[in-house]
Design a protein around this motif. Structure first.
Motif, short mmCIF file in Angstrom:
data_model
loop_
_atom_site.label_atom_id
_atom_site.label_comp_id
_atom_site.label_asym_id
_atom_site.label_seq_id
_atom_site.Cartn_x
_atom_site.Cartn_y
_atom_site.Cartn_z
N LEU A 125 0.83 -1.21 0.00
CA LEU A 125 0.00 0.00 0.00
C LEU A 125 0.87 1.26 0.00
N GLU A 126 1.89 1.27 0.83
CA GLU A 126 2.77 2.44 0.90
C GLU A 126 3.60 2.57 -0.37
N GLN A 127 4.09 1.45 -0.87
CA GLN A 127 4.87 1.45 -2.09
C GLN A 127 4.06 1.99 -3.26
N SER A 128 2.83 1.53 -3.39
CA SER A 128 1.97 1.97 -4.49
C SER A 128 1.75 3.47 -4.46
N ALA A 129 1.52 4.02 -3.27
CA ALA A 129 1.29 5.47 -3.14
C ALA A 129 2.54 6.26 -3.49
N LEU A 130 3.69 5.82 -3.00
CA LEU A 130 4.94 6.55 -3.24
C LEU A 130 5.34 6.50 -4.71
N VAL A 131 5.22 5.32 -5.32
CA VAL A 131 5.59 5.17 -6.74
C VAL A 131 4.64 5.98 -7.62
N SER A 132 3.36 5.96 -7.30
CA SER A 132 2.37 6.72 -8.07
C SER A 132 2.63 8.22 -7.97
N LYS A 133 2.97 8.68 -6.78
CA LYS A 133 3.26 10.10 -6.58
C LYS A 133 4.49 10.51 -7.39
N ALA A 134 5.52 9.66 -7.37
CA ALA A 134 6.75 9.96 -8.12
C ALA A 134 6.48 9.98 -9.62
N ALA A 135 5.47 9.23 -10.08
CA ALA A 135 5.13 9.18 -11.50
C ALA A 135 4.26 10.36 -11.91
N GLY A 136 3.88 11.20 -10.94
CA GLY A 136 3.12 12.40 -11.25
C GLY A 136 1.61 12.25 -11.19
N LEU A 137 1.11 11.15 -10.63
CA LEU A 137 -0.34 10.96 -10.53
C LEU A 137 -0.93 11.92 -9.50
N PRO A 138 -2.12 12.45 -9.76
CA PRO A 138 -2.77 13.36 -8.81
C PRO A 138 -3.22 12.62 -7.55
#
Length: 465
Positions: free
Chosen positions: A291-304
């Motif tokens: 769960l934490e990994q998904s949020a961090l990776v998504s944020k780094a990819a520029g997802l809102p």
């Protein structure tokens, strides 16, 4: 990864005939390069097409993702139409030859479609990997095999030994999640080859092996669990004990990512494990990590933020089903409802394959075990010395896990634990800018030499006390 392609035609009978003749006579052998527009930039894809006995075949590269020579399925070129299937990543390309050096088409993957125009290219730039060991080596390297007595599976790997050393310390390297080879090859890097080379040059023997079902090893990763892999590790420890060059009281484990979860399991089950090093190993449940990994990776990819939150809620629903529903057939139906939002039956085959592949992944024995496994009770039972290291920009196993690890080990009465965080390092222990996965293949460094030195110094200090 992703999939796409198809288009165009001329006018007037003369041009139709001449265009047909041109296509018939064309040979598309060679390297073809095109770019996919994705959030954050462009992703180059390269098809390396060759012809043998009148039939085309190909390999695929995605340089930014460190992917080279991906296996390609059927390559069909008829008239001016080209079709390339890449079943390994559920992708396909379809396009039309518009000149001897240009193809216009689409790449399709996971239900998405991208315009990709291919152009001939003579040169394929090789990714620079200056740390990759090349012979001649100042040590011995031996291909080895042994069997896990519990599973009966053969395990194959490479043992590197310092020359003329006797009773030397040794380590067994444990890969991260997924089917990894003995070098833990990822994004064009070979971290375990670099680690083995460095440590062996400094008097430490190293055993690195192929995961189950990879290279020379038997078995299957997805139908196995971290507990099963710990059994493979212990079989490796027993093998090292038989080697006259190695001190049987100085055998340790180095585990990266999931390997950092497996190392403590093995250490608790055997008094023959003298020490462990956890490289970005988890200190919390797999569910929390994902769960934490998904949020961090998504944020780094520029997802809102709203998309990140939606992803978290979807993942949580999936995990709740996997944890609570014992019947695998029921799980498939329920997960299809969530992932397809009730529209699975009306989807095309590519979309169905994408969703079913995701379901197969989360419904596997490996993922079920990883999702619910809590490493803390095991860490409290570890009695040997422990070194836990992490990068401050690790988005896959955040550096906060170090606190969980040291607290768990200490709570069991073991004070022989050191934790080190490396500033501005990612999950591969490369010096980085953001820690984003997209950086991994672009960074020439495979692993920071300071990290290698830290592990070497700690091992030698620990085994000489």
């Amino acid at each position: 990864m992703t999939r796409k392609f198809q288009l165009l035609f001329p006018l007037i009978l003369f041009f139709l005939v001449s265009g047909y003749t041109f296509a018939q006579e064309s040979d598309i052998s060679g390297n073809w390069s095109g770019n996919i527009s994705i959030p954050g930039g462009e992703l180059e894809m390269i098809f390396k097409i060759s012809k043998a006995e009148g039939k085309y075949e190909a390999k695929m590269d995605v340089p930014k993702q460190g992917a080279t020579n991906l296996p390609v399925g059927e390559v069909l070129f008829t008239g001016d139409s080209l079709k390339i299937a890449v079943p390994a990543i559920l992708g396909n390309y379809a396009g039309k030859l518009i000149s001897a050096d240009s193809i216009s088409g689409k790449w399709k993957q996971s239900g998405m479609s991208f315009d990709v125009n291919l152009s001939r290219t003579e040169e394929i730039i090789e990714l620079k990997r200056p740390q990759l060991p090349v012979p001649p080596f100042p040590y011995l390297a031996e291909e080895v095999e042994y069997t896990n007595p519990k599973s009966g599976l053969k395990i194959a790997g490479t043992l590197t030994l310092p020359k003329d050393e006797k009773n030397c310390p040794s380590v067994l390297l444990i890969t991260g999640s997924g089917a990894e080879d003995r070098d833990e090859t990822v994004f064009g890097h070979k971290p375990f080859a670099v680690i083995a080379d460095y440590l062996t040059r400094h008097g430490i023997a190293v055993l690195r092996v192929d995961d189950r079902g990879v290279g020379g090893s038997e078995g299957d990763v997805n139908s196995s669990t971290s507990q099963d892999f710990a059994g493979d590790v212990l079989a490796g420890v027993e093998f090292l004990k038989t080697r006259k060059e190695i001190d049987p009281k100085k055998i340790g484990l180095i585990g990266h990512s999931e390997g950092g979860l497996i190392a403590p399991i093995a250490a608790v089950e055997s008094d023959d494990v003298a020490f462990i090093i956890m490289m970005a190993g988890p200190g919390v449940t797999g569910e929390q990590i994902v769960l934490e990994q998904s949020a961090l990776v998504s944020k780094a990819a520029g997802l809102p933020e709203y998309a990140i939150e939606q992803g978290r809620l979807t993942n949580q629903k999936i995990f709740d089903i996997v944890k609570s529903e014992p019947d695998s057939a029921t799980i498939v139906d329920e997960l299809r409802q969530i992932l397809a939002q009730g529209m699975y039956d009306g989807m095309n085959d590519d979309m169905k394959k994408m969703i079913d592949a995701k379901i197969q992944g989360v419904n596997s024995p490996w993922f079920r075990y990883f999702l619910t496994y809590d490493p803390q009770p095991t860490l409290t039972k570890v009695k040997c010395p422990v070194l836990a290291i992490n990068g401050t920009k690790d988005l896959q196993v955040p550096v906060s896990n170090l606190k969980n690890i040291i607290e768990a080990v200490n709570s069991g009465g073991n004070m022989q634990v050191d934790t080190i965080s490396f500033k501005n390092h990612n999950h591969l222990f490369q010096q980085c800018e953001t820690g984003a996965i997209s950086e991994y293949s672009q960074i020439e460094e495979t692993i920071d030499p300071e990290v290698l030195k830290t592990m070497k110094d700690w091992i030698l200090k620990t085994t000489t006390n």
